[in-house]
Motif scaffolding. Structure first.
Motif, PDB file in Angstrom:
ATOM      1  N   GLY A 117      -3.882   3.949  14.506  1.00  0.00           N
ATOM      2  CA  GLY A 117      -4.748   3.659  15.641  1.00  0.00           C
ATOM      3  C   GLY A 117      -6.173   3.320  15.262  1.00  0.00           C
ATOM      4  N   GLU A 118      -6.570   3.666  14.040  1.00  0.00           N
ATOM      5  CA  GLU A 118      -7.920   3.359  13.569  1.00  0.00           C
ATOM      6  C   GLU A 118      -8.021   1.961  12.960  1.00  0.00           C
ATOM      7  N   ASP A 119      -6.890   1.315  12.744  1.00  0.00           N
ATOM      8  CA  ASP A 119      -6.881  -0.014  12.117  1.00  0.00           C
ATOM      9  C   ASP A 119      -6.092  -0.974  13.006  1.00  0.00           C
ATOM     10  N   PRO A 120      -6.748  -1.635  13.947  1.00  0.00           N
ATOM     11  CA  PRO A 120      -6.024  -2.495  14.897  1.00  0.00           C
ATOM     12  C   PRO A 120      -5.384  -3.712  14.244  1.00  0.00           C
ATOM     13  N   ASP A 121      -5.815  -4.084  13.046  1.00  0.00           N
ATOM     14  CA  ASP A 121      -5.222  -5.234  12.373  1.00  0.00           C
ATOM     15  C   ASP A 121      -3.959  -4.876  11.607  1.00  0.00           C
ATOM     16  N   LEU A 122      -3.685  -3.586  11.449  1.00  0.00           N
ATOM     17  CA  LEU A 122      -2.448  -3.170  10.787  1.00  0.00           C
ATOM     18  C   LEU A 122      -1.330  -3.190  11.837  1.00  0.00           C
ATOM     19  N   ILE A 123      -0.454  -4.150  11.721  1.00  0.00           N
ATOM     20  CA  ILE A 123       0.559  -4.409  12.743  1.00  0.00           C
ATOM     21  C   ILE A 123       1.845  -3.642  12.494  1.00  0.00           C
ATOM     22  N   ALA A 124       2.294  -3.616  11.262  1.00  0.00           N
ATOM     23  CA  ALA A 124       3.567  -2.960  10.952  1.00  0.00           C
ATOM     24  C   ALA A 124       3.542  -2.436   9.529  1.00  0.00           C
ATOM     25  N   ARG A 125       4.190  -1.304   9.343  1.00  0.00           N
ATOM     26  CA  ARG A 125       4.375  -0.754   7.994  1.00  0.00           C
ATOM     27  C   ARG A 125       5.876  -0.636   7.746  1.00  0.00           C
ATOM     28  N   ARG A 180       0.849  -1.196   0.000  1.00  0.00           N
ATOM     29  CA  ARG A 180       0.000   0.000   0.000  1.00  0.00           C
ATOM     30  C   ARG A 180       0.880   1.239   0.000  1.00  0.00           C
ATOM     31  N   ASP A 181       0.662   2.094  -0.989  1.00  0.00           N
ATOM     32  CA  ASP A 181       1.405   3.355  -1.108  1.00  0.00           C
ATOM     33  C   ASP A 181       2.911   3.133  -1.052  1.00  0.00           C
ATOM     34  N   GLY A 182       3.373   2.062  -1.702  1.00  0.00           N
ATOM     35  CA  GLY A 182       4.805   1.791  -1.770  1.00  0.00           C
ATOM     36  C   GLY A 182       5.405   1.183  -0.517  1.00  0.00           C
ATOM     37  N   ALA A 183       4.568   0.813   0.448  1.00  0.00           N
ATOM     38  CA  ALA A 183       5.039   0.199   1.692  1.00  0.00           C
ATOM     39  C   ALA A 183       4.530  -1.233   1.796  1.00  0.00           C
ATOM     40  N   VAL A 184       5.324  -2.105   2.412  1.00  0.00           N
ATOM     41  CA  VAL A 184       4.884  -3.455   2.732  1.00  0.00           C
ATOM     42  C   VAL A 184       4.244  -3.413   4.116  1.00  0.00           C
ATOM     43  N   GLU A 185       3.021  -3.919   4.210  1.00  0.00           N
ATOM     44  CA  GLU A 185       2.306  -3.892   5.484  1.00  0.00           C
ATOM     45  C   GLU A 185       2.053  -5.308   5.987  1.00  0.00           C
ATOM     46  N   VAL A 186       2.242  -5.480   7.277  1.00  0.00           N
ATOM     47  CA  VAL A 186       1.983  -6.746   7.959  1.00  0.00           C
ATOM     48  C   VAL A 186       0.658  -6.611   8.695  1.00  0.00           C
ATOM     49  N   LEU A 187      -0.249  -7.538   8.427  1.00  0.00           N
ATOM     50  CA  LEU A 187      -1.599  -7.475   8.982  1.00  0.00           C
ATOM     51  C   LEU A 187      -1.881  -8.699   9.846  1.00  0.00           C
ATOM     52  N   ALA A 188      -2.694  -8.504  10.873  1.00  0.00           N
ATOM     53  CA  ALA A 188      -3.220  -9.633  11.639  1.00  0.00           C
ATOM     54  C   ALA A 188      -4.383 -10.249  10.873  1.00  0.00           C
ATOM     55  N   ASP A 189      -4.499 -11.565  10.972  1.00  0.00           N
ATOM     56  CA  ASP A 189      -5.651 -12.285  10.438  1.00  0.00           C
ATOM     57  C   ASP A 189      -6.459 -12.770  11.638  1.00  0.00           C
ATOM     58  N   PRO A 190      -7.445 -11.976  12.104  1.00  0.00           N
ATOM     59  CA  PRO A 190      -8.155 -12.311  13.350  1.00  0.00           C
ATOM     60  C   PRO A 190      -8.835 -13.668  13.308  1.00  0.00           C
ATOM     61  N   GLY A 191      -9.191 -14.145  12.120  1.00  0.00           N
ATOM     62  CA  GLY A 191      -9.830 -15.448  12.013  1.00  0.00           C
ATOM     63  C   GLY A 191      -8.924 -16.596  12.391  1.00  0.00           C
ATOM     64  N   ARG A 192      -7.625 -16.331  12.497  1.00  0.00           N
ATOM     65  CA  ARG A 192      -6.663 -17.367  12.863  1.00  0.00           C
ATOM     66  C   ARG A 192      -6.152 -17.195  14.293  1.00  0.00           C
ATOM     67  N   GLN A 193      -6.721 -16.272  15.025  1.00  0.00           N
ATOM     68  CA  GLN A 193      -6.365 -16.139  16.433  1.00  0.00           C
ATOM     69  C   GLN A 193      -6.988 -17.277  17.220  1.00  0.00           C
ATOM     70  N   THR A 253      17.378  -3.614  -0.058  1.00  0.00           N
ATOM     71  CA  THR A 253      16.309  -2.610   0.074  1.00  0.00           C
ATOM     72  C   THR A 253      15.786  -2.610   1.504  1.00  0.00           C
ATOM     73  N   PRO A 254      16.611  -2.232   2.473  1.00  0.00           N
ATOM     74  CA  PRO A 254      16.200  -2.318   3.882  1.00  0.00           C
ATOM     75  C   PRO A 254      14.982  -1.450   4.176  1.00  0.00           C
ATOM     76  N   ALA A 255      14.326  -1.780   5.281  1.00  0.00           N
ATOM     77  CA  ALA A 255      13.081  -1.096   5.625  1.00  0.00           C
ATOM     78  C   ALA A 255      13.213  -0.330   6.929  1.00  0.00           C
ATOM     79  N   GLU A 256      12.478   0.759   7.006  1.00  0.00           N
ATOM     80  CA  GLU A 256      12.197   1.407   8.283  1.00  0.00           C
ATOM     81  C   GLU A 256      10.856   0.871   8.752  1.00  0.00           C
ATOM     82  N   VAL A 257      10.807   0.411   9.992  1.00  0.00           N
ATOM     83  CA  VAL A 257       9.626  -0.283  10.499  1.00  0.00           C
ATOM     84  C   VAL A 257       8.899   0.590  11.509  1.00  0.00           C
ATOM     85  N   ARG A 258       7.611   0.724  11.297  1.00  0.00           N
ATOM     86  CA  ARG A 258       6.760   1.403  12.267  1.00  0.00           C
ATOM     87  C   ARG A 258       5.700   0.425  12.729  1.00  0.00           C
TER      88      ARG A 258
END
Length: 318
Positions: free
Chosen positions: A87-95, A33-46, A77-82
């Protein structure tokens, strides 16, 4: 403007899916998304019973984030991790956003190469001690990720941990809902998730110092008892917020890959963390003001089979 593309996303996701997760539930997804790799939670697998609060999910997602970081760094191509960037998207874990291009370090190359070789080994290890310099590498791997790692030395410390771990294991074995959920992830018909019997620990015996989760393993061969004095690590963080647990997951994976690179095997011991009174007792026994997040054993052992993983295409979302 630097931006990651689909090939970067696939590379990061292919490494990330090799991270450990409780019962091999693999609770993650990835997107560009917007040139960033995003790590998401899959709540159905919790895991709704074993992990109602999401602690294990966040540890797994932190570990997956660390693998993604390594894959991108390995490609120059190292990443800066946030962490938790929205805060509006609790499933978005890291960008992960692109940092300036640079060649990978020797350590990044070695750890990236270890990703495919790292998996939980629930079999007995040999009694050979882990050298002091390797132990220091493990401690440093946790430290650089903002966590701490205590390695238990001597039978007094190990016996105390054993009592806490077995007590917690008995609590979980008496929980019918917990055991029913565990069965659904044990030797599943699926070839992409859960724990196959081939990767399970042998049936517990009275002399075992540490508990092993029952994934349906058979009887061990004669003379194949577990090591009498295992090296047990307890990894923790100063806080216990969601972001602390994600940091612990990154630290855990850094430690496990460092161990793998040194020729060691490892397996998790999460029961003392899953049972709150046991976790508090463990914290007090360490003399720590922080929070234990996971325990594991590490040592030299014969390689065993790895648990399966979902295909990368199945974890990439739009």
């Amino acid at each position: 403007m630097n931006a990651y593309d689909l090939s970067d996303l696939r590379r990061a996701a292919a490494a990330a899916v090799r991270a450990p997760s409780m019962h091999n539930s693999q609770p993650w997804a990835f997107r560009l998304r917007d040139g960033a790799v995003e790590v998401l939670a899959d709540p159905g697998r919790q895991l709704s019973v074993a992990d109602g609060g999401g602690w294990a999910l966040r540890l797994a997602l932190g570990a997956a984030t660390f693998n993604a970081r390594l894959a991108l760094a390995w490609a120059g191509t190292p990443a800066e991790v946030r962490l938790l960037p929205d805060g509006e998207d609790p499933d978005l874990i890291a960008r992960l956003t692109p940092a300036p291009h640079r060649p990978p370090t020797y350590t990044e190359r070695d750890l990236y190469a270890a990703i495919e070789r790292r998996h939980s080994n629930r079999r007995p290890f040999w009694p050979d001690p882990v050298p002091a310099d390797v132990r220091m590498r493990l401690i440093e791997a946790a430290r650089v990720e903002g966590a701490w790692l205590d390695l238990l030395v001597g039978m007094t410390a190990l016996s105390g941990f054993s009592e806490i771990a077995h007590s917690a294991d008995r609590v979980l074995r008496r929980d019918a809902r917990y055991q029913a959920e565990l069965i659904t992830w044990t030797d599943t018909a699926s070839e992409v998730e859960g724990i196959p019997v081939a990767a399970a620990a042998a049936v517990a015996e009275a002399q075992d110092l540490l508990p092993q989760r029952d994934f349906g393993g058979g009887r061990r061969a004669p003379g194949r008892d577990y090591e009498p004095e295992p090296l047990v690590g307890i990894l923790g963080t100063s806080g216990d917020r969601r972001v602390d647990q994600l940091m612990a997951g990154q630290a855990l994976q850094h430690v496990l890959l460092t161990a793998t690179d040194a020729g060691l095997s490892s397996s998790m011991i999460s029961q003392p963390i899953e049972v709150p009174p046991a976790r508090d007792q463990l914290r007090r026994s360490l003399g720590r003001t922080g929070f234990p997040q996971i325990a594991f054993r590490v040592g030299y052992g014969l390689p065993g089979p790895a648990a399966p993983r979902r295909d990368v295409a199945d974890v990439i979302v739009g």
